[in-house]
Scaffold this motif. Structure first.
Motif: not given
Length: 371
Positions: A236-259
Motif C-alpha cells: 500500500a505504501t509503495n503504491t501510494a509512493r508510485q503515484l506521488l512520484d508522478q507529481d500527484v499532490d492530491v491522493i485518494l486511497p480506496v480500500g479500508g486501511p490501505i490509506y
C-alpha cells in the motif's frame, strides 16, 4: 408464524451454540463479542454481525457497520453478537457459528462475503440477512443489479459513492497545484472502482468547466493501481509512493486501511500532499490523518445498518435493496476540517451547486449502480 419459527430455532441453538462455537471459532475468526446493556426492557431479538478480513477496528466500513448494529441493539434492548474474520476462509464458518447462536438477523460486511452470505441465507430462510456493499444479484462481484437479490431473505445495502466521489474529484482538481491528482484501490471490485470512477468524472468535469488541464493517474476508467488486498502494508505504501512520484499532490486511497500506506508515503516524500478519505470521515476516526486529509467520501453505513436492524427487530423488515445517494444522504463528503482556510473560497458554493445538479439529474454521474 415466522416469529415462532425463530424462537424455536433459537431455543434449539441455546443447547448447541456453545459447542459449535468452541469448535468452529478455534479455527477461524475471533469469538463473538456480546453486548447490549441498554437499560430498557430486554428483548429476545438477537442481531449479529460478521466482519470481512479488515476487522471492526478498520476505522472504515466494518467499524461503521458495527456501530450501527450496536446502536440498534441498545435501542431495542437486546444483546448482539459480533464475529471478526481474519481471512476469507473464516466467512462461512463464522456465519455458521452465528446461525448456531440463534441470531435473528445477521449483517455481513463487504462484497467479499457475498458468496458465503448467499449460501447461509439459502440454508436458513427464517433469518434476516443484511449484506453490505453487494447486490447479492447475478454473481458475487456485485456488478449485476436488477433491484432484487437472488436470495429472498437478503437485504442489500448499496451506496452510489460515485456521486460523492465526483464532488471530491472536483475539489481535488480545484486544489491541486501540480495539476496531477491520483487514486489507487485495494482490489478492482465494483465497490472500490465506483469511488475511482466518480473521482475521475469529477476531475474531468472541473477541467472542462474551468478550461484547465488536470490529469488523473492511477485509474483510467478500466485499469489502474491496486494493492491486491486491503491491508495497511508495504505494498500500500509503495503504491501510494508510485503515484506521488508522478507529481500527484492530491491522493485518494480506496480500500479500508490501505490509506495508512498513503500516510506513510506522504510523510516520507516531504511534499505538500492532501489525502481524501473513503467510507468514513477519517479525520474523525483516525487523528493521524488530520494534517493531510482535505475531505472524505462518506458512505453512511452506520445509519443504514442501524435502520435495517431496527426494522428487523420491530418485525418491519423490508428486503428491497437500499441504495445510498446524495439525495437520501446515504453518501456525501466530509467537511474540509484543517483545510478550510486552504481551499478556494468559492469551491464550497460550487460543490453545493454540483450536488444539486447531480440530484436533479442535470449533472450525470455514471457507475455500476447508475449506468
Amino acid at each position: 408464524m415466522e416469529a415462532t419459527v425463530k424462537k424455536m430455532r433459537k431455543a434449539a441453538a441455546g443447547g448447541l451454540g456453545l459447542i459449535v462455537m468452541a469448535t468452529v471459532l478455534a479455527a477461524c475468526g475471533d469469538a463473538p463479542d456480546e453486548s447490549g446493556d441498554s437499560g430498557s426492557e430486554a428483548s429476545d431479538f438477537l442481531p449479529c454481525i460478521v466482519s470481512d478480513a479488515g476487522g471492526f477496528d478498520d476505522k472504515s466500513f466494518n467499524q461503521l457497520s458495527y456501530e450501527g448494529v450496536e446502536q440498534a441493539a441498545k435501542e431495542l434492548g437486546s444483546e448482539f453478537k459480533a464475529v471478526e474474520s481474519n481471512s476469507e476462509n473464516d466467512y462461512a464458518p463464522n456465519l455458521d457459528s452465528l446461525v448456531a447462536e440463534g441470531c435473528d438477523a445477521i449483517v455481513t460486511v463487504g462484497f467479499a462475503l457475498a458468496a458465503a452470505t448467499k449460501e447461509s441465507a439459502t440454508a436458513n430462510p427464517d433469518i434476516d440477512y443484511v449484506l453490505i456493499d453487494d447486490s447479492a444479484d447475478g454473481g458475487d462481484d456485485g456488478q449485476t443489479f436488477d433491484g432484487k437479490a437472488d436470495v429472498a431473505n437478503i437485504k442489500p445495502l448499496l451506496y452510489d459513492t460515485a456521486q460523492a466521489a465526483f464532488m471530491a474529484g472536483y475539489l481535488a482538481a480545484d486544489y491541486t497545484k501540480t495539476g496531477v491528482v491520483g487514486t489507487y484501490g485495494g482490489q478492482p471490485y465494483p465497490t472500490v472502482t465506483i469511488f475511482m470512477d466518480g473521482f475521475k468524472q469529477g476531475v474531468e468535469y472541473y477541467a472542462k468547466e474551468k478550461k484547465k488541464d488536470v490529469k488523473v493517474v492511477g485509474w483510467d476508467g478500466k485499469n489502474g493501481s491496486f494493492t491486491g488486498g486491503f491491508e495497511a502494508n508495504e505494498t500500500a505504501t509503495n503504491t501510494a509512493r508510485q503515484l506521488l512520484d508522478q507529481d500527484v499532490d492530491v491522493i485518494l486511497p480506496v480500500g479500508g486501511p490501505i490509506y495508512q500506506g498513503a500516510l506513510t508515503a506522504i510523510e516520507a516524500s516531504g511534499k505538500d500532499v492532501a489525502m481524501i478519505g473513503a467510507d468514513a470521515d477519517v479525520f474523525e476516526t483516525d487523528p493521524n490523518t488530520q494534517d493531510v486529509v482535505i475531505t472524505s467520501i462518506l458512505k453512511n453505513m452506520k445509519v443504514s445498518t442501524y435502520e435495517a436492524i431496527m426494522a428487523a427487530g420491530n418485525d418491519e423488515f423490508d428486503f428491497t435493496p437500499y441504495v445510498g445517494t446524495l439525495e437520501n444522504d446515504g453518501v456525501g463528503i466530509a467537511p474540509f476540517h484543517n483545510f478550510e482556510s486552504k481551499v478556494s473560497p468559492t469551491v464550497a458554493a460550487e460543490l453545493d451547486d454540483i450536488k444539486a445538479g447531480i440530484i436533479d439529474g442535470s449533472i450525470k454521474v455514471t457507475s455500476y449502480l447508475a449506468p
